[in-house]
Scaffold this active site. Structure first.
Site, PDB file in Angstrom:
ATOM      1  N   TYR A 145      41.596 -40.558   8.637  1.00 20.77           N
ATOM      2  CA  TYR A 145      41.409 -40.653   9.914  1.00 20.77           C
ATOM      3  C   TYR A 145      39.802 -41.231   9.980  1.00 20.77           C
ATOM      4  CZ  TYR A 145      41.536 -39.840  14.963  1.00 20.77           C
ATOM      5  OH  TYR A 145      41.385 -39.746  16.380  1.00 20.77           O
ATOM      6  N   VAL A 188      43.676 -27.634  22.287  1.00 15.29           N
ATOM      7  CA  VAL A 188      43.727 -26.885  23.562  1.00 15.29           C
ATOM      8  C   VAL A 188      45.317 -26.875  23.835  1.00 15.29           C
ATOM      9  CG1 VAL A 188      43.869 -27.744  26.039  1.00 15.29           C
ATOM     10  CG2 VAL A 188      41.934 -28.283  24.657  1.00 15.29           C
ATOM     11  N   SER A 189      46.099 -27.616  23.117  1.00 15.00           N
ATOM     12  CA  SER A 189      47.892 -27.373  23.433  1.00 15.00           C
ATOM     13  C   SER A 189      48.079 -26.040  22.687  1.00 15.00           C
ATOM     14  CB  SER A 189      48.510 -28.677  23.164  1.00 15.00           C
ATOM     15  OG  SER A 189      47.955 -29.147  21.939  1.00 15.00           O
ATOM     16  N   GLY A 207      35.108 -19.419  15.065  1.00 13.44           N
ATOM     17  CA  GLY A 207      35.028 -19.785  16.613  1.00 13.44           C
ATOM     18  C   GLY A 207      33.936 -20.137  17.075  1.00 13.44           C
ATOM     19  N   GLN A 209      32.227 -22.762  16.092  1.00 14.05           N
ATOM     20  CA  GLN A 209      32.120 -24.467  16.329  1.00 14.05           C
ATOM     21  C   GLN A 209      32.465 -24.784  17.662  1.00 14.05           C
ATOM     22  OE1 GLN A 209      34.720 -22.855  14.946  1.00 14.05           O
ATOM     23  NE2 GLN A 209      36.653 -23.924  14.752  1.00 14.05           N
ATOM     24  N   ARG A 276      29.967 -30.790  18.362  1.00 15.49           N
ATOM     25  CA  ARG A 276      30.599 -32.122  18.744  1.00 15.49           C
ATOM     26  C   ARG A 276      29.985 -32.270  20.149  1.00 15.49           C
ATOM     27  NH1 ARG A 276      36.013 -33.680  17.232  1.00 15.49           N
ATOM     28  NH2 ARG A 276      35.429 -34.019  15.168  1.00 15.49           N
TER      29      ARG A 276
HETATM   30  P1  NAD Z   1      48.957 -39.257  20.149  1.00 17.11           P
HETATM   31  O1  NAD Z   1      49.220 -38.895  18.907  1.00 17.11           O
HETATM   32  O2  NAD Z   1      49.235 -38.371  21.460  1.00 17.11           O
HETATM   33  O3  NAD Z   1      49.161 -40.815  20.337  1.00 17.11           O
HETATM   34  C1  NAD Z   1      49.238 -41.688  19.541  1.00 17.11           C
HETATM   35  C2  NAD Z   1      50.421 -42.778  19.717  1.00 17.11           C
HETATM   36  O4  NAD Z   1      50.253 -43.624  18.471  1.00 17.11           O
HETATM   37  C3  NAD Z   1      51.792 -41.918  19.321  1.00 17.11           C
HETATM   38  O5  NAD Z   1      52.507 -42.157  20.473  1.00 17.11           O
HETATM   39  C4  NAD Z   1      52.259 -42.316  18.085  1.00 17.11           C
HETATM   40  O6  NAD Z   1      53.816 -42.444  18.039  1.00 17.11           O
HETATM   41  C5  NAD Z   1      51.653 -43.732  18.014  1.00 17.11           C
HETATM   42  N1  NAD Z   1      51.614 -44.389  16.542  1.00 17.11           N
HETATM   43  C6  NAD Z   1      51.131 -43.785  15.684  1.00 17.11           C
HETATM   44  N2  NAD Z   1      51.095 -44.597  14.414  1.00 17.11           N
HETATM   45  C7  NAD Z   1      51.656 -45.837  15.102  1.00 17.11           C
HETATM   46  C8  NAD Z   1      52.120 -46.880  14.333  1.00 17.11           C
HETATM   47  N3  NAD Z   1      51.758 -46.990  12.916  1.00 17.11           N
HETATM   48  N4  NAD Z   1      52.716 -47.797  15.293  1.00 17.11           N
HETATM   49  C9  NAD Z   1      52.932 -47.642  16.360  1.00 17.11           C
HETATM   50  N5  NAD Z   1      52.413 -46.720  16.962  1.00 17.11           N
HETATM   51  C10 NAD Z   1      51.939 -45.642  16.263  1.00 17.11           C
HETATM   52  O7  NAD Z   1      47.207 -39.389  20.246  1.00 17.11           O
HETATM   53  P2  NAD Z   1      46.199 -39.576  21.525  1.00 17.11           P
HETATM   54  O8  NAD Z   1      45.566 -38.453  21.842  1.00 17.11           O
HETATM   55  O9  NAD Z   1      46.875 -40.184  22.618  1.00 17.11           O
HETATM   56  O10 NAD Z   1      45.169 -40.772  20.926  1.00 17.11           O
HETATM   57  C11 NAD Z   1      45.329 -42.159  21.345  1.00 17.11           C
HETATM   58  C12 NAD Z   1      44.446 -42.646  20.672  1.00 17.11           C
HETATM   59  O11 NAD Z   1      43.074 -42.300  20.920  1.00 17.11           O
HETATM   60  C13 NAD Z   1      44.357 -42.598  18.867  1.00 17.11           C
HETATM   61  O12 NAD Z   1      44.101 -44.056  18.497  1.00 17.11           O
HETATM   62  C14 NAD Z   1      43.272 -41.623  18.818  1.00 17.11           C
HETATM   63  O13 NAD Z   1      42.688 -41.767  17.595  1.00 17.11           O
HETATM   64  C15 NAD Z   1      42.407 -42.018  19.896  1.00 17.11           C
HETATM   65  N6  NAD Z   1      41.341 -40.713  20.208  1.00 17.11           N
HETATM   66  C16 NAD Z   1      42.250 -39.616  20.953  1.00 17.11           C
HETATM   67  C17 NAD Z   1      41.482 -38.762  21.065  1.00 17.11           C
HETATM   68  C18 NAD Z   1      41.933 -37.590  21.983  1.00 17.11           C
HETATM   69  O14 NAD Z   1      41.138 -36.273  22.110  1.00 17.11           O
HETATM   70  N7  NAD Z   1      43.028 -37.493  22.497  1.00 17.11           N
HETATM   71  C19 NAD Z   1      40.092 -38.362  20.615  1.00 17.11           C
HETATM   72  C20 NAD Z   1      39.462 -39.550  19.785  1.00 17.11           C
HETATM   73  C21 NAD Z   1      40.079 -40.323  19.746  1.00 17.11           C
HETATM   74  N1  UDP Z   2      41.436 -25.252  16.009  1.00 17.19           N
HETATM   75  C1  UDP Z   2      41.193 -23.761  16.127  1.00 17.19           C
HETATM   76  N2  UDP Z   2      42.821 -23.243  16.432  1.00 17.19           N
HETATM   77  C2  UDP Z   2      43.674 -24.098  16.455  1.00 17.19           C
HETATM   78  C3  UDP Z   2      43.471 -25.504  16.290  1.00 17.19           C
HETATM   79  C4  UDP Z   2      42.233 -25.956  16.403  1.00 17.19           C
HETATM   80  O1  UDP Z   2      40.561 -22.898  16.181  1.00 17.19           O
HETATM   81  O2  UDP Z   2      44.916 -23.727  16.746  1.00 17.19           O
HETATM   82  C5  UDP Z   2      39.806 -25.560  15.992  1.00 17.19           C
HETATM   83  C6  UDP Z   2      39.416 -26.525  14.977  1.00 17.19           C
HETATM   84  O3  UDP Z   2      39.464 -26.049  13.697  1.00 17.19           O
HETATM   85  C7  UDP Z   2      38.626 -27.214  15.364  1.00 17.19           C
HETATM   86  C8  UDP Z   2      38.641 -27.302  16.955  1.00 17.19           C
HETATM   87  O4  UDP Z   2      39.571 -26.110  17.196  1.00 17.19           O
HETATM   88  O5  UDP Z   2      37.065 -26.711  14.983  1.00 17.19           O
HETATM   89  C9  UDP Z   2      39.233 -28.804  17.436  1.00 17.19           C
HETATM   90  O6  UDP Z   2      40.349 -28.916  16.734  1.00 17.19           O
HETATM   91  P1  UDP Z   2      41.218 -30.208  17.195  1.00 17.19           P
HETATM   92  O7  UDP Z   2      42.389 -29.998  16.296  1.00 17.19           O
HETATM   93  O8  UDP Z   2      41.520 -29.947  18.494  1.00 17.19           O
HETATM   94  O9  UDP Z   2      40.680 -31.459  16.891  1.00 17.19           O
HETATM   95  P2  UDP Z   2      39.056 -31.854  16.089  1.00 17.19           P
HETATM   96  O10 UDP Z   2      38.085 -31.852  17.105  1.00 17.19           O
HETATM   97  O11 UDP Z   2      39.121 -31.029  14.897  1.00 17.19           O
HETATM   98  O12 UDP Z   2      39.861 -33.239  15.670  1.00 17.19           O
END
Ligand code: NAD
Ligand code: UDP
Length: 314
Positions: A145, A188-189, A207, A209, A276
């Site tokens: 990633y 969060v979820s 915890g 971090q 972060r």
């Molecule tokens: P998500 O996993 O909910 O959504 C990603 C979507 O991309 C999904 O619908 C998945 O099915 C689709 N997808 C994955 N691989 C694919 C492929 N090869 N072809 C077509 N579709 C594909 O994630 P999100 O939280 O909605 O994140 C969306 C974007 O934002 C991602 O690129 C992620 O890296 C970036 N991002 C999100 C966060 C966050 O906190 N939500 C933080 C940093 C970056």
């Molecule tokens: N984390 C946790 N419990 C969980 C899921 C995540 O303690 O059930 C921690 C994880 O190790 C990280 C932070 O929460 O330190 C955020 O994790 P997340 O997977 O949401 O995103 P990240 O920022 O690591 O990509």
């Protein structure tokens, strides 16, 4: 003016909100997704809109469409899912970027990359500014990633420098809100679902971090403003600079859900960043953007969403 806009990853968490927002602004939206982590449920209410189309496609393969703008969001964002198929994650980031950049080049249109705070890795400067080059392991379990997203940024900037493509790069920090999947695996979820279903809250490590959590509506405003602000050919951090520890987050969620769940400590995953927090001075200055939704309000809306999803009544 009405535009035809492609959102890759449009059925995911952020993508579904973005599609909805772009439609509400009078645009036509093409939602492309392979439904790996996204779901039709996230956009099912949009299907009857004649200006909304779903395209089932994997972005690692080229696609030919006629559009005016592209938001490239396709990529699983949860560590659980991007680590399950790491080769596909790298392909989605790198081949996917090449395919959307190729499409944008053919059409001479703006293209926005959903990059990430992960490109900073486990950061040694705090808060993170855009000029920090990061501290990333290139062979670890998060590398598919982190390095995939770094390579995608490289491609975006080379298409800008070599071909003059009108690129945007948003470095998104942890965002939360409705439409996260129940089994998404992000913090969060996980915590909300565990709290609502009376399961133990799983804290990885001790915890201590930190993460800085942005509500989805703020993030979408940031993405759209970045796309529609001319000439920003440099990365821009988008996130909420209010930082909290993961333990504080667990306590907040237990209290907001009035849950009786206890905390269970589990081992910290490899390369988990210790801290972060975005420096958003650039976004404030260049976009006039900053997050507005308070954590308490955002988390309540998110809890309400999960209660409905899980059919939990008060
Ligand atoms: P998500 O996993 O909910 O959504 C990603 C979507 O991309 C999904 O619908 C998945 O099915 C689709 N997808 C994955 N691989 C694919 C492929 N090869 N072809 C077509 N579709 C594909 O994630 P999100 O939280 O909605 O994140 C969306 C974007 O934002 C991602 O690129 C992620 O890296 C970036 N991002 C999100 C966060 C966050 O906190 N939500 C933080 C940093 C970056
Ligand atoms: N984390 C946790 N419990 C969980 C899921 C995540 O303690 O059930 C921690 C994880 O190790 C990280 C932070 O929460 O330190 C955020 O994790 P997340 O997977 O949401 O995103 P990240 O920022 O690591 O990509």
């Amino acid at each position: 003016m009405k535009k035809r806009i492609l959102v890759t990853g449009g059925a995911g968490f952020l993508g579904s909100h973005l599609c909805r927002y772009l439609l509400s602004e009078g645009n036509e939206v093409l939602c492309l997704d392979n439904f790996y982590t996204g779901a039709k449920d996230n956009v099912v209410d949009l299907i009857c809109n004649p200006y909304f189309e779903i395209i089932r496609h994997d972005i690692t393969f080229p696609i030919y469409l006629e559009v005016d703008q592209i938001y490239n969001l396709a990529c699983p964002a949860s560590p659980v899912y991007y680590q399950k198929y790491p080769i596909q994650t790298t392909k989605t980031n790198v081949s996917g970027a090449i395919n959307v950049l190729g499409l944008a080049k053919r059409l001479s249109i703006p293209v926005l990359q959903a990059s990430t705070s992960e490109i900073y890795g486990d950061p040694s400067i705090h808060p993170q500014t855009e000029d920090y080059w990061g501290n990333v392991n290139c062979t670890g379990i998060r590398s598919c990633y982190d390095e995939g997203k770094r390579c995608a940024e490289t491609l975006f900037f080379d298409y800008y420098r070599e071909l003059g493509l009108d690129i945007r790069v948003a470095r998104i920090f942890n965002t939360y809100g409705p439409n996260m999947a129940v089994n998404d695996g992000r913090v969060v979820s996980n915590f909300i679902v565990q709290a609502l279903t009376g399961k133990q809250i799983t804290i990885y490590g001790d915890g201590s971090q930190t993460r800085s959590l942005c509500y989805v509506d703020d993030l979408i405003q940031g993405l759209v403003t970045l796309m529609n602000t001319r000439g920003i050919h440099e990365p821009v951090n988008l996130g909420n600079p209010t930082e909290r520890t993961i333990l504080e987050l667990a306590e907040n969620i237990i209290s907001e859900t009035k849950s009786g769940s206890s905390i269970r400590y589990e081992s910290l995953p490899e390369d988990d960043p210790k801290q972060r927090c975005p420096d958003i001075s650039k976004a404030r200055k260049m976009l006039g953007w900053e997050p507005k939704v308070e954590f308490e309000k955002g988390i309540r809306k998110t809890i309400t969403f999960f209660k409905e999803k899980l059919s939990i009544t008060d």
